[in-house]
Scaffold this motif. Structure first.
Motif, PDB file in Angstrom:
ATOM      1  N   ILE A 283       6.655  25.549   4.434  1.00 43.99           N
ATOM      2  CA  ILE A 283       6.907  26.873   3.863  1.00 43.99           C
ATOM      3  C   ILE A 283       7.242  26.671   2.393  1.00 43.99           C
ATOM      4  CG2 ILE A 283       8.302  28.961   3.902  1.00 43.99           C
ATOM      5  CD1 ILE A 283       8.864  28.473   6.842  1.00 43.99           C
ATOM      6  N   ARG A 284       6.423  27.238   1.527  1.00 42.03           N
ATOM      7  CA  ARG A 284       6.608  27.132   0.075  1.00 42.03           C
ATOM      8  C   ARG A 284       6.201  28.450  -0.567  1.00 42.03           C
ATOM      9  NH1 ARG A 284       9.473  22.425  -1.274  1.00 42.03           N
ATOM     10  NH2 ARG A 284       9.108  21.044   0.505  1.00 42.03           N
ATOM     11  N   LEU A 285       6.466  28.574  -1.855  1.00 43.32           N
ATOM     12  CA  LEU A 285       5.958  29.722  -2.594  1.00 43.32           C
ATOM     13  C   LEU A 285       4.437  29.664  -2.611  1.00 43.32           C
ATOM     14  CD1 LEU A 285       8.426  29.815  -5.615  1.00 43.32           C
ATOM     15  CD2 LEU A 285       8.492  31.190  -3.535  1.00 43.32           C
TER      16      LEU A 285
ATOM     17  N   CYS B 119       7.024  33.552  -0.208  1.00 43.94           N
ATOM     18  CA  CYS B 119       6.917  32.379   0.662  1.00 43.94           C
ATOM     19  C   CYS B 119       5.752  32.506   1.628  1.00 43.94           C
ATOM     20  CB  CYS B 119       8.220  32.183   1.439  1.00 43.94           C
ATOM     21  SG  CYS B 119       9.616  31.693   0.398  1.00 43.94           S
ATOM     22  N   ARG B 120       5.049  31.403   1.785  1.00 38.11           N
ATOM     23  CA  ARG B 120       3.925  31.321   2.709  1.00 38.11           C
ATOM     24  C   ARG B 120       4.117  30.119   3.637  1.00 38.11           C
ATOM     25  NH1 ARG B 120       3.666  35.521   0.603  1.00 38.11           N
ATOM     26  NH2 ARG B 120       1.930  36.504  -0.495  1.00 38.11           N
TER      27      ARG B 120
ATOM     28  N   TYR C 160      15.580  27.792  -0.740  1.00 37.44           N
ATOM     29  CA  TYR C 160      15.537  29.246  -0.720  1.00 37.44           C
ATOM     30  C   TYR C 160      14.863  29.753   0.550  1.00 37.44           C
ATOM     31  CZ  TYR C 160      14.725  34.078  -2.087  1.00 37.44           C
ATOM     32  OH  TYR C 160      14.703  35.446  -2.115  1.00 37.44           O
ATOM     33  N   ALA C 161      13.746  29.136   0.944  1.00 35.48           N
ATOM     34  CA  ALA C 161      13.050  29.570   2.150  1.00 35.48           C
ATOM     35  C   ALA C 161      13.886  29.284   3.399  1.00 35.48           C
ATOM     36  CB  ALA C 161      11.694  28.883   2.254  1.00 35.48           C
TER      37      ALA C 161
ATOM     38  N   THR D 180      10.238  22.410   3.964  1.00 37.07           N
ATOM     39  CA  THR D 180      10.440  23.615   3.170  1.00 37.07           C
ATOM     40  C   THR D 180      11.456  23.336   2.070  1.00 37.07           C
ATOM     41  OG1 THR D 180      10.873  25.999   3.294  1.00 37.07           O
ATOM     42  CG2 THR D 180      12.294  24.564   4.613  1.00 37.07           C
TER      43      THR D 180
END
Length: 294
Positions: A145-147, A272-273, A103-104, A100
């Motif tokens: 986990i990323r945008l 985030c997904r 920010y996440a 990740t």
């Protein structure tokens, strides 16, 4: 197949993916010398050289690449089969490896992951935080986990954070010296705080959109950092304009400590997904997804 061959083939796949005896040995819980010896023994039994070694690197040969392509789906099936036994034990167990970005990690994982660990004592989680995108399979990760806009389309995605908005802000003191920009092009006349991406080494562009027109601006200023806390401190001290998550500065905008500009050029975007290849879902990962899902 000889007893132990499956372990050696799995070890070969790890070395081939990591292109490193040291990293593969750490993943497998072996010493690099023991792993190297096992690979030499495997090559002797098969009568084929699988790995090309130098003093500084290791990489699969053409034969090794062919074997790896055959092994990956087979090993994935074995891993999935073994992991599915956790359903019979009544509680998820095993290890989940996540990649990740900062920010996440701060806004998604920090508030929720500790309770997940307390609720699932048989699950271990490894989190690697870095800016650059990582190939999940090649990196040995179960999920990332990323945008949302950064996730490859062939991945299964689960929303774990709300939609986001990045805003441009400065202090009243800053704007007493500089006229507020009316368009992104006006940023050329301003002092801006830049953020350097750790993975690729480039500067994070300031992105804007209005009326279907997308802009990616290169801004200039006295300070370049790769730390969000230091960047925010400079902006809050009036040393320049910042390109910041609205969530992080909403209270300061509301009470006037920071002033927002170019609001019409800053729409919201996918948040985030958590994403993963469908074939790599384990009970431990399913439990983590359930804990993080919005």
């Amino acid at each position: 197949m000889r007893r132990g061959d499956l372990d050696d083939l799995a070890a070969f796949a790890s070395v081939a993916r990591h292109r490193s005896f040291t990293r593969a040995a750490a993943e497998l819980g072996l010493s690099p010398s023991a792993l190297s010896h096992a690979m030499k023994a495997l090559e002797e039994r098969l009568g084929v050289r699988l790995l090309a070694r130098t003093t500084r690197s290791v990489a699969p040969t053409a034969a090794g690449e062919q074997l790896l392509r055959s092994l990956d789906p087979a090993l994935a099936q074995v891993t999935h089969g073994l992991a599915s036994l956790a359903d019979w034990r009544g509680a998820p167990s095993g290890t989940v490896r996540l990649t990740t970005f900062g920010y996440a990690a701060r806004t998604i994982l920090a508030p929720r992951l500790p309770q997940f660990l307390l609720d699932h004592p048989d699950v271990s989680v490894e989190v690697i935080v870095e800016d650059r995108l990582i190939d999940l399979v090649a990196g040995g990760f179960d999920a990332g986990i990323r945008l949302g806009e950064a996730v490859e389309r062939d991945m299964v995605t689960v929303p774990v954070g709300p939609d986001l908005r990045t805003v441009v802000v400065g202090t009243p003191t800053y704007f007493s010296q500089y006229a507020a920009p009316e368009t992104p092009a006006d940023l050329d006349r301003h002092v801006c705080v830049n953020y350097r991406l750790l993975g690729g080494g480039g500067l994070l562009p300031w992105e804007f959109e209005k009326g279907g027109r997308d802009l990616r601006m290169k801004v200039h200023g006295q300070l370049i950092v790769n730390d969000e806390v230091l960047s925010a401190a400079a902006v809050r001290a009036g040393a320049g304009l910042g390109y910041m998550m609205e969530h992080d500065v909403a209270d300061e905008i509301a009470d006037g400590r920071l002033l927002q500009v170019l609001a019409a050029w800053c729409p919201s975007y996918s948040g985030c997904r958590l994403y993963y290849p469908d074939r790599r879902v384990t009970p431990a990962l399913r439990a983590l997804i359930s804990a993080l899902r919005l």
